[in-house]
Design a protein around this motif. Structure first.
Motif, PDB file in Angstrom:
ATOM      1  N   PRO A 102       0.807  -1.234   0.000  1.00 28.65           N
ATOM      2  CA  PRO A 102       0.000   0.000   0.000  1.00 28.65           C
ATOM      3  C   PRO A 102       0.836   1.278   0.000  1.00 28.65           C
ATOM      4  O   PRO A 102       0.399   2.307  -0.501  1.00 28.65           O
ATOM      5  CB  PRO A 102      -0.826  -0.103   1.288  1.00 28.65           C
ATOM      6  N   ARG A 103       2.035   1.205   0.551  1.00 29.20           N
ATOM      7  CA  ARG A 103       2.896   2.384   0.578  1.00 29.20           C
ATOM      8  C   ARG A 103       3.664   2.574  -0.731  1.00 29.20           C
ATOM      9  O   ARG A 103       4.082   3.676  -1.051  1.00 29.20           O
ATOM     10  CB  ARG A 103       3.879   2.287   1.745  1.00 29.20           C
ATOM     11  N   LEU A 104       3.875   1.492  -1.467  1.00 27.71           N
ATOM     12  CA  LEU A 104       4.684   1.561  -2.686  1.00 27.71           C
ATOM     13  C   LEU A 104       3.865   1.746  -3.965  1.00 27.71           C
ATOM     14  O   LEU A 104       4.368   2.289  -4.937  1.00 27.71           O
ATOM     15  CB  LEU A 104       5.538   0.298  -2.811  1.00 27.71           C
ATOM     16  N   ILE A 105       2.631   1.263  -3.964  1.00 28.78           N
ATOM     17  CA  ILE A 105       1.784   1.334  -5.150  1.00 28.78           C
ATOM     18  C   ILE A 105       0.653   2.327  -4.881  1.00 28.78           C
ATOM     19  O   ILE A 105      -0.176   2.112  -3.993  1.00 28.78           O
ATOM     20  CB  ILE A 105       1.178  -0.050  -5.514  1.00 28.78           C
ATOM     21  N   ALA A 106       0.629   3.394  -5.669  1.00 27.30           N
ATOM     22  CA  ALA A 106      -0.422   4.406  -5.513  1.00 27.30           C
ATOM     23  C   ALA A 106      -1.760   3.812  -5.950  1.00 27.30           C
ATOM     24  O   ALA A 106      -1.858   3.182  -6.996  1.00 27.30           O
ATOM     25  CB  ALA A 106      -0.083   5.635  -6.344  1.00 27.30           C
ATOM     26  N   ASP A 107      -2.777   4.009  -5.114  1.00 24.53           N
ATOM     27  CA  ASP A 107      -4.136   3.540  -5.423  1.00 24.53           C
ATOM     28  C   ASP A 107      -4.144   2.037  -5.716  1.00 24.53           C
ATOM     29  O   ASP A 107      -4.641   1.582  -6.741  1.00 24.53           O
ATOM     30  CB  ASP A 107      -4.712   4.337  -6.596  1.00 24.53           C
ATOM     31  N   LEU A 108      -3.582   1.278  -4.795  1.00 23.79           N
ATOM     32  CA  LEU A 108      -3.415  -0.166  -4.936  1.00 23.79           C
ATOM     33  C   LEU A 108      -4.756  -0.884  -5.070  1.00 23.79           C
ATOM     34  O   LEU A 108      -5.718  -0.577  -4.373  1.00 23.79           O
ATOM     35  CB  LEU A 108      -2.681  -0.712  -3.705  1.00 23.79           C
ATOM     36  N   SER A 109      -4.803  -1.840  -5.980  1.00 21.36           N
ATOM     37  CA  SER A 109      -5.956  -2.728  -6.105  1.00 21.36           C
ATOM     38  C   SER A 109      -5.538  -4.087  -5.558  1.00 21.36           C
ATOM     39  O   SER A 109      -4.732  -4.796  -6.171  1.00 21.36           O
ATOM     40  CB  SER A 109      -6.385  -2.863  -7.561  1.00 21.36           C
ATOM     41  N   TRP A 110      -6.089  -4.446  -4.403  1.00 28.13           N
ATOM     42  CA  TRP A 110      -5.722  -5.716  -3.783  1.00 28.13           C
ATOM     43  C   TRP A 110      -6.156  -6.900  -4.628  1.00 28.13           C
ATOM     44  O   TRP A 110      -5.488  -7.930  -4.653  1.00 28.13           O
ATOM     45  CB  TRP A 110      -6.313  -5.816  -2.372  1.00 28.13           C
ATOM     46  N   LEU A 111      -7.266  -6.759  -5.332  1.00 28.95           N
ATOM     47  CA  LEU A 111      -7.729  -7.847  -6.184  1.00 28.95           C
ATOM     48  C   LEU A 111      -6.749  -8.103  -7.328  1.00 28.95           C
ATOM     49  O   LEU A 111      -6.407  -9.254  -7.625  1.00 28.95           O
ATOM     50  CB  LEU A 111      -9.127  -7.540  -6.729  1.00 28.95           C
ATOM     51  N   ALA A 112      -6.267  -7.054  -7.968  1.00 23.59           N
ATOM     52  CA  ALA A 112      -5.289  -7.211  -9.049  1.00 23.59           C
ATOM     53  C   ALA A 112      -3.971  -7.750  -8.503  1.00 23.59           C
ATOM     54  O   ALA A 112      -3.331  -8.604  -9.130  1.00 23.59           O
ATOM     55  CB  ALA A 112      -5.073  -5.882  -9.757  1.00 23.59           C
ATOM     56  N   LEU A 113      -3.554  -7.254  -7.331  1.00 23.17           N
ATOM     57  CA  LEU A 113      -2.331  -7.759  -6.707  1.00 23.17           C
ATOM     58  C   LEU A 113      -2.460  -9.250  -6.433  1.00 23.17           C
ATOM     59  O   LEU A 113      -1.550 -10.033  -6.733  1.00 23.17           O
ATOM     60  CB  LEU A 113      -2.033  -7.006  -5.414  1.00 23.17           C
ATOM     61  N   LEU A 114      -3.578  -9.658  -5.893  1.00 20.44           N
ATOM     62  CA  LEU A 114      -3.808 -11.065  -5.590  1.00 20.44           C
ATOM     63  C   LEU A 114      -3.835 -11.908  -6.862  1.00 20.44           C
ATOM     64  O   LEU A 114      -3.277 -13.004  -6.899  1.00 20.44           O
ATOM     65  CB  LEU A 114      -5.113 -11.234  -4.818  1.00 20.44           C
ATOM     66  N   ALA A 115      -4.424 -11.378  -7.918  1.00 20.11           N
ATOM     67  CA  ALA A 115      -4.456 -12.103  -9.195  1.00 20.11           C
ATOM     68  C   ALA A 115      -3.038 -12.300  -9.731  1.00 20.11           C
ATOM     69  O   ALA A 115      -2.670 -13.401 -10.155  1.00 20.11           O
ATOM     70  CB  ALA A 115      -5.309 -11.349 -10.212  1.00 20.11           C
ATOM     71  N   GLY A 116      -2.229 -11.252  -9.712  1.00 21.47           N
ATOM     72  CA  GLY A 116      -0.840 -11.369 -10.154  1.00 21.47           C
ATOM     73  C   GLY A 116      -0.053 -12.336  -9.300  1.00 21.47           C
ATOM     74  O   GLY A 116       0.743 -13.134  -9.802  1.00 21.47           O
ATOM     75  N   PHE A 117      -0.283 -12.289  -7.999  1.00 20.84           N
ATOM     76  CA  PHE A 117       0.416 -13.166  -7.054  1.00 20.84           C
ATOM     77  C   PHE A 117       0.065 -14.635  -7.305  1.00 20.84           C
ATOM     78  O   PHE A 117       0.946 -15.485  -7.455  1.00 20.84           O
ATOM     79  CB  PHE A 117       0.025 -12.742  -5.627  1.00 20.84           C
ATOM     80  N   VAL A 118      -1.218 -14.934  -7.368  1.00 20.61           N
ATOM     81  CA  VAL A 118      -1.666 -16.325  -7.494  1.00 20.61           C
ATOM     82  C   VAL A 118      -1.301 -16.916  -8.856  1.00 20.61           C
ATOM     83  O   VAL A 118      -0.779 -18.029  -8.935  1.00 20.61           O
ATOM     84  CB  VAL A 118      -3.182 -16.441  -7.226  1.00 20.61           C
ATOM     85  N   VAL A 119      -1.558 -16.180  -9.914  1.00 22.10           N
ATOM     86  CA  VAL A 119      -1.262 -16.709 -11.253  1.00 22.10           C
ATOM     87  C   VAL A 119       0.241 -16.942 -11.415  1.00 22.10           C
ATOM     88  O   VAL A 119       0.660 -17.964 -11.958  1.00 22.10           O
ATOM     89  CB  VAL A 119      -1.809 -15.766 -12.349  1.00 22.10           C
ATOM     90  N   THR A 120       1.047 -16.022 -10.927  1.00 18.94           N
ATOM     91  CA  THR A 120       2.499 -16.189 -11.016  1.00 18.94           C
ATOM     92  C   THR A 120       2.967 -17.377 -10.191  1.00 18.94           C
ATOM     93  O   THR A 120       3.839 -18.138 -10.612  1.00 18.94           O
ATOM     94  CB  THR A 120       3.212 -14.906 -10.555  1.00 18.94           C
ATOM     95  N   MET A 121       2.377 -17.573  -9.027  1.00 17.00           N
ATOM     96  CA  MET A 121       2.772 -18.699  -8.181  1.00 17.00           C
ATOM     97  C   MET A 121       2.409 -20.036  -8.824  1.00 17.00           C
ATOM     98  O   MET A 121       3.112 -21.032  -8.654  1.00 17.00           O
ATOM     99  CB  MET A 121       2.118 -18.582  -6.803  1.00 17.00           C
ATOM    100  N   LYS A 122       1.344 -20.078  -9.578  1.00 21.59           N
ATOM    101  CA  LYS A 122       0.893 -21.330 -10.197  1.00 21.59           C
ATOM    102  C   LYS A 122       1.794 -21.789 -11.334  1.00 21.59           C
ATOM    103  O   LYS A 122       1.617 -22.895 -11.843  1.00 21.59           O
ATOM    104  CB  LYS A 122      -0.554 -21.208 -10.678  1.00 21.59           C
TER     105      LYS A 122
END
Length: 141
Positions: A102-122
């Motif tokens: 939240p401090r590094l990304i302006a106007d953070l979207s947690w849903l998009a962050l989670l999508a990037g995290f999960v898809v990359t992990m898979k």
């Protein structure tokens, strides 16, 4: 098992490079970020997804680097301890990156962050599936 049988098994099941898996994760993370940006038309979605992918790739790269330096360890207990230490470092860095988001990304979207995290992990699963798909039966040995 004889030496020749072991060589045949190794030839049928080549090792997958951890660095290739990490490169695949980076590419998939970039694609997810671009897709999030293009589908929503909002750059914040792309940056959020990219940061989620980085929260997987950076700690995994540090883990892989740490373990690759321990390859020559002769003592099994120290190698096992090293594995657990580097896994702990990977988890701690991942959690720290998620807390810092939240401090590094302006106007953070947690849903998009989670999508990037999960898809990359898979990508780990895809790499394992691709490795096992062309494998031949060991019955031919």
């Amino acid at each position: 098992m004889t030496h020749e049988e072991a060589q045949k098994i190794r030839a049928l099941n080549p090792a997958v490079s951890v660095w290739m898996v990490l490169a695949g994760q980076a590419v998939v993370g970039l694609l997810v970020a671009l897709l999030a940006w293009l589908l929503t038309g909002q750059s914040r979605m792309g940056w959020s997804a990219a940061y989620g992918a980085l929260a997987v790739v950076i700690p995994a790269a540090l883990f892989a680097r740490g373990l690759s330096r321990q390859k020559s360890m002769a003592h099994g207990n120290s190698a096992l301890l090293g594995f657990f230490v580097w896994e702990l470092v990977k988890i701690a860095l991942t959690v720290a990156m998620l807390f810092a988001a939240p401090r590094l990304i302006a106007d953070l979207s947690w849903l998009a962050l989670l999508a990037g995290f999960v898809v990359t992990m898979k990508v780990y699963w895809v790499a394992m599936w691709l490795r096992l798909a062309p494998a031949k039966s060991l019955k031919n040995i």
